[in-house]
Design an enzyme around this catalytic site. Structure first.
Site, PDB file in Angstrom:
ATOM      1  N   CYS A   1      55.378   0.466  26.559  1.00  0.00           N
ATOM      2  CA  CYS A   1      54.170  -0.347  27.199  1.00  0.00           C
ATOM      3  C   CYS A   1      52.830   0.264  26.596  1.00  0.00           C
ATOM      4  O   CYS A   1      51.869  -0.666  26.631  1.00  0.00           O
ATOM      5  CB  CYS A   1      54.298  -0.378  28.688  1.00  0.00           C
ATOM      6  SG  CYS A   1      54.237   1.154  29.501  1.00  0.00           S
TER       7      CYS A   1
ATOM      8  N   HIS B   1      52.992   2.022  34.567  1.00  0.00           N
ATOM      9  CA  HIS B   1      52.983   1.034  33.523  1.00  0.00           C
ATOM     10  C   HIS B   1      51.751   0.777  33.030  1.00  0.00           C
ATOM     11  O   HIS B   1      50.604   0.581  33.542  1.00  0.00           O
ATOM     12  CB  HIS B   1      53.678  -0.176  34.185  1.00  0.00           C
ATOM     13  CG  HIS B   1      53.411  -1.523  33.099  1.00  0.00           C
ATOM     14  ND1 HIS B   1      54.588  -1.459  32.065  1.00  0.00           N
ATOM     15  CD2 HIS B   1      53.041  -2.483  33.154  1.00  0.00           C
ATOM     16  CE1 HIS B   1      54.439  -2.540  31.411  1.00  0.00           C
ATOM     17  NE2 HIS B   1      53.356  -3.349  32.066  1.00  0.00           N
TER      18      HIS B   1
END
Length: 184
Positions: free
Chosen positions: A16, A117
């Site tokens: 990510c 994230h």
């Protein structure tokens, strides 16, 4: 510009951070290999590199993001959440990289775990887009007012953090912050 024309890398492994970098830059600049090279430069003597997953699947930390941006003549400015997003000078900000809590899932099964994230937000042709790599396609946020609302909502989560992606000179002169607004 339609959402189909907005560059958007989708989630793969624990990459990510790479996806957020490429999405905020609106082109594929960084790969797992370039991120791993940055990790080696950041910790050349370490057998187990502290800047990525031990498993080699990604999960890069903020130091990798900052070094990657520096290689493109950009800088990451950590946003102090005690400030209001109203004090941001949006015209000086290239994009945003947020670190937010995210649910862990195996296939279609969502587990009761939360991890960190990275996601990107960027203006493309006058509209701001949520370029989270976990989304199927870019999500149009709207204009500046809608962006400020979106960022405020994201930052209201206790563990959410935000980096402003700016030109180096903007970082140095602090012009990403409106001087007429108070700090809080």
């Amino acid at each position: 510009m339609s959402e189909g024309e907005v560059f958007h890398e989708k989630q793969r492994l624990e990459l990510c951070a790479i996806h957020a970098l490429n999405n905020v830059l609106q082109e594929r600049v960084f790969t797992k290999e370039t991120a791993d090279d940055i990790c080696k430069r950041l910790a050349p003597q370490c057998v187990v590199n502290p800047h990525r997953s031990v498993l080699g699947t990604g999960n890069y930390d903020v130091n990798v993001i900052m070094a990657a941006l520096q290689s493109r003549e950009l800088a990451a400015v950590w946003w102090d959440k005690r400030r209001t997003v109203q004090s941001l000078c949006m015209s000086k900000v290239h994009g945003f990289i947020l670190n937010v809590p995210s649910r862990v899932s195996l296939g279609i099964v969502s587990l009761p775990l939360r991890r960190r994230h990275w996601l990107a937000v960027r203006q493309v042709n006058g509209q701001y887009y949520n370029l989270d790599s976990k989304l199927k396609s870019p999500l149009c946020i709207g204009g500046e007012a809608e962006l400020r609302t979106f960022l405020s909502e994201q930052l209201s989560q206790d563990v959410a953090e935000m980096l402003l992606v700016v030109q180096r000179e903007v970082e140095e002169d602090g012009s990403w912050l409106n001087s007429d607004n108070p700090k809080k």
